[in-house]
Motif scaffolding. Structure first.
Motif, mmCIF file in Angstrom:
data_model
loop_
_atom_site.group_PDB
_atom_site.id
_atom_site.type_symbol
_atom_site.label_atom_id
_atom_site.label_comp_id
_atom_site.label_asym_id
_atom_site.label_seq_id
_atom_site.Cartn_x
_atom_site.Cartn_y
_atom_site.Cartn_z
ATOM 1 N N ARG A 203 -11.847 2.522 4.724
ATOM 2 C CA ARG A 203 -10.602 1.841 4.361
ATOM 3 C C ARG A 203 -10.914 0.534 3.631
ATOM 4 N NH1 ARG A 203 -6.030 3.472 7.070
ATOM 5 N NH2 ARG A 203 -5.303 1.410 7.686
ATOM 6 N N TYR B 235 -6.769 2.525 2.507
ATOM 7 C CA TYR B 235 -6.788 1.070 2.374
ATOM 8 C C TYR B 235 -6.440 0.383 3.693
ATOM 9 C CZ TYR B 235 -7.439 1.895 -2.518
ATOM 10 O OH TYR B 235 -7.973 2.314 -3.714
ATOM 11 N N ASP C 212 2.324 5.033 0.394
ATOM 12 C CA ASP C 212 2.085 6.017 1.447
ATOM 13 C C ASP C 212 0.932 6.955 1.107
ATOM 14 O OD1 ASP C 212 4.096 4.990 3.009
ATOM 15 O OD2 ASP C 212 5.616 6.401 2.299
ATOM 16 N N PRO D 281 -6.852 -3.882 0.122
ATOM 17 C CA PRO D 281 -5.758 -3.478 -0.782
ATOM 18 C C PRO D 281 -5.843 -4.137 -2.152
ATOM 19 C CG PRO D 281 -4.960 -5.000 0.884
ATOM 20 C CD PRO D 281 -6.360 -4.646 1.286
ATOM 21 N N ASP E 204 -4.975 -2.055 6.492
ATOM 22 C CA ASP E 204 -3.628 -2.604 6.629
ATOM 23 C C ASP E 204 -3.603 -3.953 7.334
ATOM 24 O OD1 ASP E 204 -4.222 -1.867 9.203
ATOM 25 O OD2 ASP E 204 -2.741 -0.253 9.308
ATOM 26 N N LYS F 200 -2.330 5.335 2.287
ATOM 27 C CA LYS F 200 -2.394 4.690 3.597
ATOM 28 C C LYS F 200 -3.717 4.946 4.310
ATOM 29 C CE LYS F 200 1.660 2.638 4.131
ATOM 30 N NZ LYS F 200 1.759 1.171 4.283
ATOM 31 N N ASP F 201 -4.303 6.130 4.094
ATOM 32 C CA ASP F 201 -5.546 6.456 4.791
ATOM 33 C C ASP F 201 -6.776 5.888 4.098
ATOM 34 O OD1 ASP F 201 -5.173 8.099 2.595
ATOM 35 O OD2 ASP F 201 -6.337 9.740 3.457
ATOM 36 N N ILE G 142 0.852 -1.184 0.000
ATOM 37 C CA ILE G 142 0.000 0.000 0.000
ATOM 38 C C ILE G 142 0.896 1.244 0.000
ATOM 39 C CG2 ILE G 142 -1.831 1.257 1.190
ATOM 40 C CD1 ILE G 142 -2.534 -1.411 2.595
#
Length: 627
Positions: free
Chosen positions: A314, A296, A290, A317, A298, A293-294, A288
């Motif tokens: 979110r 998808y 940077d 991915p 994790d 990041k907000d 993913i």
């Protein structure tokens, strides 16, 4: 030529996919005489490979969706290299084009309230793809063909003479676009079955020929995708924009060899399919970026929860933009965690029942069962990247789809550049065809009102005829099949999903060598049913495409969207403001840099400042959009 077949029209549309048919409908409804030329059979267009759906912010599944969100997603997906005006027009007009298609008879899947259903796709914040199972492109073509038939009728009867209204010329290859006094005058080509030559005189030509996939060794494209429109436009004096950006769809079939590259629709992942490597690891969590990041999840638990609650911000991915997923799969395979056939696994059987899979993904079930002996209701699919779509294309004016610098020439669909920036979001292709196919038809109709038809000179006809005959006048020359195979190896190995400066330099040299040899291609036999004859012209087009791609790629010293440089692995904000413009002088392609149009303030303000910092220079942000 006394036996030359001649036709006269107001508009000639080259290509009978979604963009070409929509353009033809618009031009005919404006009262123009329209010819549609298709290289293959009518209805056999690459549009049918766009199976997952057409993106349009109708808000039928999530009412938070609107054109502004769709515009933002499109710009993010293209890494802000999109022509903002094209992305804006597309986002605003896509819902109307889908509703229009429904009025013409398209049978979309429905929600429980009876609205057009919309599904999730990579890069889209909300469920946005209007769909017909996993056969949406086929339904679009079916509906547009029916519309064409309707326009060929009057008072319930088919016109006795289609020549003066609307006619389809199937299995006909266009070899060149003709100009007189700097303006479009018509096109020249031949019937593929007999080789007999044909002249179409017309003041406007709309190119809607699709993509360039057959330039590459592994592709989802059918045999028709040889970059004809791109090359025809270059030879006619038009420019190509950003040809370095090729989309390798992350999921094509990889086994058996006979089906390698055939598309596996993104709707498999949209419906819950997960990607794993040979270690059983759901590897996309490692990749993913940077900047996402907000957006998808994790971890697996959070990703799975999203399917039950899609208001969760979110997403899994697996639904990252296609360029990100393709690079991740490529990395896993290169690291030795891929399958023995060079792919990874895609599994939807653990989330959906067999009944639901066959209902929502009928084509995929049938495709794998019949072609690979895999039952996707019980087993994982073996998939890998395949050359699928070219973001680069003819440089056009956003409002009219007019080719820059060539009066009377228009382009729409995959052959046109600018709309998708450095990477296309899944589902935007079908709505792009409809939005800009219509605008090309409108632009052509407006141009015809003031344009005076220009007669094609006998000298131009003679030169076009000699070029078609030339391969038969040579003996003992190069073989077009051998040269095509060499070209595909070069593009696959040196201009593929991961690039370096040294490899691109080598590719440019080798492509130039093949171009020299291609001037001596000879064809045996006569013109009837002669595939070597056809490939001789396809090869010339693919060489121009490959040269444009390699030269644009070596100039862009960064990694962005569908262009990844191993020697310049980072996205560099200074390159966001630069388009590459390719032109052809009759001997070679040259590439120059051109400033990207500035985003106006009202669109600039749709984005959070922290997001813009990831893509734009401080100076660009300080200006706050064009005023």
């Amino acid at each position: 030529m006394t036996n030359l077949e001649r036709h006269s029209y107001d508009v000639v549309v080259i290509g009978a996919g979604g963009a070409g048919l929509r353009a033809a409908v618009e031009a005919r409804e404006a009262g123009l005489r329209v010819a549609i030329i298709c290289k293959s059979l009518f209805g056999k267009a690459h549009t049918v490979m766009a199976e997952g759906g057409a993106a349009a912010s109708m808000g039928n599944v999530n009412d938070k969706d609107n054109w502004q969100v769709h515009f933002r997603d499109t710009m993010r997906g293209g890494k802000f290299l999109n022509h903002y005006k094209m992305a804006e027009l597309h986002a605003k007009e896509a819902p109307d084009r889908i509703w229009e298609l429904e009025q013409w008879g398209a049978l979309f899947d429905r929600t429980s309230e009876g609205k057009i259903s919309q599904r999730n796709f990579g890069g889209h914040e909300y469920p946005r793809l209007a769909h017909v199972g996993d056969r949406t492109g086929l339904e679009l073509i079916r509906t547009m063909q029916q519309r064409i038939v309707a326009l060929q009728q009057k008072d319930g009867k088919t016109y006795q003479s289609m020549e003066s209204h609307l006619k389809v010329f199937a299995e006909l290859t266009v070899t060149e676009i003709l100009k007189e006094d700097g303006k479009i005058a018509g096109v020249y080509g031949y019937w593929r079955e007999s080789g007999a030559e044909v002249l179409f005189e017309a003041p406007t030509v709309i190119i809607a020929t699709g993509g360039v996939g057959k330039t590459f060794k592994i592709t989802s494209n059918s045999w028709e995708g040889t970059g004809d429109g791109h090359a025809l436009a270059l030879k006619a004096g038009a420019n190509l924009v950003d040809m370095e950006f090729l989309q390798f769809h992350p999921t094509g079939m990889v086994w058996p060899p006979s089906v390698r590259g055939i598309l596996v629709t993104e709707s498999v992942r949209g419906e819950g399919g997960v990607l794993t490597n040979t270690n059983g690891e759901r590897f996309m969590f490692k990749y993913i970026p940077d900047v996402f990041k907000d957006k998808y999840a994790d971890n697996e638990e959070e990703a799975d929860r999203w399917y039950a609650d899609q208001d969760n911000n979110r997403r899994p991915p697996e639904l990252l933009p296609r360029d990100e997923v393709a690079r991740a799969i490529n990395t896993e395979v290169k690291a030795g965690r891929g399958t023995e056939h060079g792919g990874v696994f895609l599994d939807v059987s653990k989330r959906l029942t067999a009944e639901v899979i066959k209902k929502r993904l009928p084509s995929m079930w049938h495709q794998f069962y019949e072609l690979a002996g895999v039952d996707i209701t019980k087993e994982a699919m073996e998939v890998g990247p395949t050359c699928h779509y070219v973001m680069g294309g003819v440089e056009v004016e956003a409002d009219t789809a007019a080719a820059v610098g060539v009066p009377g020439l228009f382009a729409a669909g995959e052959v046109a550049g600018g709309m998708h920036g450095s990477n296309r979001l899944g589902g935007n292709s079908l709505s792009d065809l409809l939005v800009f196919g219509r605008r090309a038809g409108m632009g052509a109709a407006e141009y015809v009102k003031s344009a005076k038809p220009v007669a094609v000179s006998e000298a131009a006809i003679k030169a076009a005829a000699e070029r078609i005959q030339a391969p038969f006048n040579r003996s003992g020359g190069e073989n077009s099949y051998s040269l095509h195979a060499e070209l595909q190896e070069i593009t696959h190995n040196l201009v593929g999903i991961i690039r370096t400066g040294s490899e691109l330099t080598e590719a440019i040299t080798k492509i130039a060598e093949i171009r020299k040899r291609s001037a001596n291609v000879s064809v045996a036999g006569d013109r009837k049913f002669n595939p070597g004859f056809h490939l001789a012209f396809d090869l010339d087009n693919m060489l121009l495409v490959a040269e444009s791609t390699a030269k644009s790629a070596i100039s862009r010293e960064e990694s962005r969207g569908g262009h990844t440089r191993d020697d310049f692995p980072q996205l560099d904000n200074k390159w966001r403001q630069i388009n590459h413009i390719a032109s052809f002088d009759g001997k070679e392609v040259s590439v120059r840099k051109q400033a990207l149009p500035a985003i106006p303030k009202e669109l600039f303000d749709l984005f959070d400042i922290h997001e813009l910092e990831k893509y734009m220079t401080p100076d660009e942000i300080a200006k706050g959009g064009a005023r």
